[in-house]
Write an enzyme that holds these catalytic residues in place. Structure first.
Site, PDB file in Angstrom:
ATOM      1  N   ASP A  34       3.114  -6.970   1.278  1.00 31.76           N
ATOM      2  CA  ASP A  34       2.176  -7.774   2.073  1.00 31.76           C
ATOM      3  C   ASP A  34       2.935  -8.742   2.973  1.00 31.76           C
ATOM      4  O   ASP A  34       4.021  -9.209   2.620  1.00 31.76           O
ATOM      5  CB  ASP A  34       1.241  -8.538   1.121  1.00 31.76           C
ATOM      6  CG  ASP A  34       0.028  -9.095   1.854  1.00 31.76           C
ATOM      7  OD1 ASP A  34      -0.260  -8.651   2.979  1.00 31.76           O
ATOM      8  OD2 ASP A  34      -0.637  -9.989   1.294  1.00 31.76           O
ATOM      9  N   HIS A  51       4.769  -4.314  11.065  1.00 27.66           N
ATOM     10  CA  HIS A  51       4.718  -3.083  10.260  1.00 27.66           C
ATOM     11  C   HIS A  51       5.998  -2.252  10.438  1.00 27.66           C
ATOM     12  O   HIS A  51       6.505  -1.677   9.493  1.00 27.66           O
ATOM     13  CB  HIS A  51       3.488  -2.249  10.630  1.00 27.66           C
ATOM     14  CG  HIS A  51       2.192  -2.929  10.263  1.00 27.66           C
ATOM     15  ND1 HIS A  51       1.980  -3.521   9.040  1.00 27.66           N
ATOM     16  CD2 HIS A  51       1.046  -3.121  10.977  1.00 27.66           C
ATOM     17  CE1 HIS A  51       0.762  -4.045   9.009  1.00 27.66           C
ATOM     18  NE2 HIS A  51       0.181  -3.817  10.163  1.00 27.66           N
ATOM     19  N   LEU A 145      15.748   9.030  -8.034  1.00 27.15           N
ATOM     20  CA  LEU A 145      14.640   8.070  -7.876  1.00 27.15           C
ATOM     21  C   LEU A 145      13.367   8.771  -7.387  1.00 27.15           C
ATOM     22  O   LEU A 145      13.426   9.602  -6.475  1.00 27.15           O
ATOM     23  CB  LEU A 145      15.053   7.012  -6.836  1.00 27.15           C
ATOM     24  CG  LEU A 145      13.964   6.032  -6.407  1.00 27.15           C
ATOM     25  CD1 LEU A 145      13.720   4.984  -7.498  1.00 27.15           C
ATOM     26  CD2 LEU A 145      14.332   5.332  -5.094  1.00 27.15           C
TER      27      LEU A 145
HETATM   28  C1  FPP Z   1       0.046  -5.510   4.417  1.00 31.51           C
HETATM   29  O1  FPP Z   1       0.511  -6.510   5.275  1.00 31.51           O
HETATM   30  C2  FPP Z   1       0.749  -4.299   4.734  1.00 31.51           C
HETATM   31  C3  FPP Z   1       0.159  -3.124   5.042  1.00 31.51           C
HETATM   32  C4  FPP Z   1      -1.290  -2.925   5.047  1.00 31.51           C
HETATM   33  C5  FPP Z   1       0.959  -1.975   5.437  1.00 31.51           C
HETATM   34  C6  FPP Z   1       2.210  -1.806   4.685  1.00 31.51           C
HETATM   35  C7  FPP Z   1       3.033  -0.801   5.358  1.00 31.51           C
HETATM   36  C8  FPP Z   1       4.359  -0.883   5.472  1.00 31.51           C
HETATM   37  C9  FPP Z   1       5.152  -1.960   4.889  1.00 31.51           C
HETATM   38  C10 FPP Z   1       5.131   0.173   6.140  1.00 31.51           C
HETATM   39  C11 FPP Z   1       4.974   1.428   5.385  1.00 31.51           C
HETATM   40  C12 FPP Z   1       6.021   2.360   5.684  1.00 31.51           C
HETATM   41  C13 FPP Z   1       5.996   3.636   5.347  1.00 31.51           C
HETATM   42  C14 FPP Z   1       7.208   4.412   5.531  1.00 31.51           C
HETATM   43  C15 FPP Z   1       4.815   4.321   4.818  1.00 31.51           C
HETATM   44  P1  FPP Z   1      -0.509  -7.162   6.299  1.00 31.51           P
HETATM   45  O2  FPP Z   1      -0.474  -6.383   7.546  1.00 31.51           O
HETATM   46  O3  FPP Z   1      -1.858  -7.262   5.652  1.00 31.51           O
HETATM   47  O4  FPP Z   1       0.113  -8.558   6.500  1.00 31.51           O
HETATM   48  P2  FPP Z   1      -0.690  -9.918   6.694  1.00 31.51           P
HETATM   49  O5  FPP Z   1      -1.377 -10.204   5.375  1.00 31.51           O
HETATM   50  O6  FPP Z   1       0.397 -10.894   6.973  1.00 31.51           O
HETATM   51  O7  FPP Z   1      -1.633  -9.740   7.831  1.00 31.51           O
END
Ligand code: FPP
Length: 255
Positions: A34, A51, A145
């Site tokens: 997050d 992201h 892994l």
């Molecule tokens: C939450 O942060 C994150 C997500 C909904 C997406 C997570 C995805 C990645 C870390 C990349 C994934 C990579 C692969 C290879 C599949 P948020 O956007 O809700 O953050 P915020 O709470 O600060 O708005």
């Protein structure tokens, strides 16, 4: 000599992998990644940049987990609720598995990593699903892994669907209600074949589970950090594992 001192000063207080007792490494670490959006906003950048940098943290976490001898790393990449986000953001998030795997699959294969996917496949875009399926099939015999992407995953939907399957099996007489055990429920979940997470990490400062592995996390040790996911790396994983090793797991019993 000065260089040696500078390096010692920079790393003072930081734990090294070697300092972690090898006999108590969590088998399964699950992470709620997050804070991508806030990380980007704080830098005056669009959310998608957060992201993309989150994707780089996925690589760092994978390498570190492998180095630490963790057996399973589950990453919450997209929840069943994330479809509520603006279409542009959803489209971008759905392009990341393909982008990540185009960049990293060969190295994952070289490192003997087995890629898995845990999620509902019905409404995933075809290009996302195909990229995941290719990675899963090309790594299925790898023995290192397990990198398990929770993609379009929601614990309540997972449980609801498992219950429907079990109910049908009872209805058709294949099962009697007495046959329903915890092991049997486990074998109907999307996480079938994987042990429960020993350590569940959430970055980004929120203190909740957000519909993630609610059944499987019954006895997971929880570790939260205010750091945003794009800032996560080896040092934080080592810190979380070190904290895990200080905990006493009693599973409701006495130590
Ligand atoms: C939450 O942060 C994150 C997500 C909904 C997406 C997570 C995805 C990645 C870390 C990349 C994934 C990579 C692969 C290879 C599949 P948020 O956007 O809700 O953050 P915020 O709470 O600060 O708005």
């Amino acid at each position: 000599m000065i260089k040696l001192f500078q390096s010692w000063w920079k790393n003072r207080g930081k734990r090294s992998v070697a300092a972690l007792p090898a006999d108590n490494i969590p088998e399964h670490v699950a992470i709620i990644m997050d804070g991508n959006g806030r990380w980007a906003r704080n830098k005056g950048l669009p959310r998608i940049v957060g992201h993309r940098n989150g994707m780089k943290a996925v690589k760092r976490a994978t390498i570190a987990a492998d180095e630490l001898g963790i057996r399973i790393l589950t990453l919450y990449a997209f929840s069943t609720e994330n479809w509520k986000r603006p279409k542009d953001e959803v489209d971008f998030l759905m392009s990341l598995p393909q982008e990540f795997l185009a960049l990293e699959l060969e190295e994952l294969i070289e490192k003997n990593v087995q890629v898995r996917m845990m999620g509902h496949t019905d409404n995933l875009p075809r290009h996302t699903l195909e990229a995941m399926e290719e990675a899963v099939s090309r790594t299925e015999n790898n023995t290192g892994l397990i990198l398990n992407f929770a993609l379009n995953y929601g614990s309540r939907r997972e449980m609801t669907e498992s219950m429907k399957v079990i109910a049908r099996e009872v209805q058709t007489g294949q099962l009697s209600p007495e046959d329903i055990t915890e092991e049997m429920i486990n074998s109907h979940l999307l996480s079938q074949g994987l042990s429960d997470p020993d350590l569940l990490i959430r970055t980004g400062g929120e203190l909740r589970l957000s519909n993630f592995m609610l059944w499987q996390a019954a006895y997971s040790e929880l570790w939260f950090t205010d750091l945003y996911w794009p800032e996560f790396g080896r040092e934080q994983l080592v810190e979380a594992v070190a904290e895990y090793q200080r905990r006493t797991r009693r599973y409701g019993g006495l130590s």
